[in-house]
Design an enzyme around this catalytic site. Sequence first.
Site, PDB file in Angstrom:
ATOM      1  N   LEU A   1       0.822  -1.046  -0.091  1.00 41.73           N
ATOM      2  CA  LEU A   1       0.088   0.244  -0.050  1.00 41.73           C
ATOM      3  C   LEU A   1       0.883   1.544  -0.053  1.00 41.73           C
ATOM      4  O   LEU A   1       1.820   1.483   0.723  1.00 41.73           O
ATOM      5  CB  LEU A   1      -0.919  -0.069   1.241  1.00 41.73           C
ATOM      6  CG  LEU A   1      -2.036   1.156   1.432  1.00 41.73           C
ATOM      7  CD1 LEU A   1      -2.933   1.020   0.132  1.00 41.73           C
ATOM      8  CD2 LEU A   1      -2.788   1.022   2.624  1.00 41.73           C
ATOM      9  N   ASP A   2       0.798   2.229  -1.208  1.00 45.12           N
ATOM     10  CA  ASP A   2       1.683   3.383  -1.104  1.00 45.12           C
ATOM     11  C   ASP A   2       1.812   3.927   0.181  1.00 45.12           C
ATOM     12  O   ASP A   2       0.845   4.140   1.075  1.00 45.12           O
ATOM     13  CB  ASP A   2       1.210   4.102  -2.201  1.00 45.12           C
ATOM     14  CG  ASP A   2       1.160   3.664  -3.631  1.00 45.12           C
ATOM     15  OD1 ASP A   2       1.912   2.583  -3.950  1.00 45.12           O
ATOM     16  OD2 ASP A   2       0.432   3.817  -4.237  1.00 45.12           O
ATOM     17  N   ARG A   3       2.984   4.729   0.002  1.00 37.93           N
ATOM     18  CA  ARG A   3       3.292   5.495   1.410  1.00 37.93           C
ATOM     19  C   ARG A   3       2.251   6.716   1.663  1.00 37.93           C
ATOM     20  O   ARG A   3       2.063   6.942   2.878  1.00 37.93           O
ATOM     21  CB  ARG A   3       4.604   6.229   1.227  1.00 37.93           C
ATOM     22  CG  ARG A   3       5.121   6.746   2.465  1.00 37.93           C
ATOM     23  CD  ARG A   3       6.445   7.584   2.181  1.00 37.93           C
ATOM     24  NE  ARG A   3       7.082   8.264   3.236  1.00 37.93           N
ATOM     25  CZ  ARG A   3       7.934   9.428   3.223  1.00 37.93           C
ATOM     26  NH1 ARG A   3       8.375   9.765   1.807  1.00 37.93           N
ATOM     27  NH2 ARG A   3       8.228  10.111   4.326  1.00 37.93           N
ATOM     28  N   ASP A   4       1.839   7.038   0.665  1.00 32.81           N
ATOM     29  CA  ASP A   4       0.851   8.299   0.740  1.00 32.81           C
ATOM     30  C   ASP A   4      -0.712   7.750   0.632  1.00 32.81           C
ATOM     31  O   ASP A   4      -1.670   8.665   0.441  1.00 32.81           O
ATOM     32  CB  ASP A   4       1.177   9.116  -0.358  1.00 32.81           C
ATOM     33  CG  ASP A   4       1.133   8.880  -1.638  1.00 32.81           C
ATOM     34  OD1 ASP A   4       1.141   7.516  -1.806  1.00 32.81           O
ATOM     35  OD2 ASP A   4       1.156   9.631  -2.637  1.00 32.81           O
ATOM     36  N   SER A   5      -0.677   6.389   0.852  1.00 30.54           N
ATOM     37  CA  SER A   5      -2.219   5.794   0.903  1.00 30.54           C
ATOM     38  C   SER A   5      -2.380   5.473   2.188  1.00 30.54           C
ATOM     39  O   SER A   5      -1.274   5.023   3.115  1.00 30.54           O
ATOM     40  CB  SER A   5      -2.201   4.900  -0.078  1.00 30.54           C
ATOM     41  OG  SER A   5      -2.462   5.196  -1.397  1.00 30.54           O
TER      42      SER A   5
END
Length: 219
Positions: free
Chosen positions: A44-48
């Site tokens: 899961l992306d860092r900014d998600s």
Amino acid sequence: MTRLIQFNKPFGVLPQFTDRKSPTERPTLSLYIDLPGVYPAGRLDRDSEGLMLLTDDGGLQAKISHPKNKMEKTYWVQVEGDPTGRDLEPLRKGLQLNDGPTRPAQARLIEAPKLWERDPPVRFRKSIPDRWLEIVISEGRNRQVRRMTAAIGLPTLRLVRVGIGPWRLGNLHPGEWQDAPMHRVPPVGVTPKVRPERAPGERPRRPRKPRKGKGPKPD
């Protein structure tokens, strides 16, 4: 005994236990999860934000994260703009990205969900409206949902994953984890059928009434 946990990943946290690429250490899963031998089943992306699954079973990890399994992932997405349902049709049909066409997604408008305050807050432009979407995909390309919304002119402001296959985020707060139920995961290559999560404020469907004359005959 197999261990499977579900975790609500906060914004800005790397989806891994160590950070070897940055000279200044960034927050990782190790700040929140102190369990030996568990590893993420997917990223899961860092900014998600939102749901991640972790397990100590390599076979289960592969079944959940393997692209051929087409495990559905459900996202609540805040976008910049004021789309109509028709504007989302390209997402439902599949669209062309720079790494190829996407599979058809489920996409619909939803009311703003009741979520925790993000830290740092989302940056809004006062002159431009925003809306929330629910998007369900069965792929896992890099930053796929963000690229899909951008392709139809709706930049993503906030992205929260609320479902992976049969698992749901539930009432977990950012940084919290708990043991997850052991749902049966189909073998790799078999697509599971998952009922989409009901949007906030949406009424549950009522069961259909039996048609007259179609019931069992009395003895």
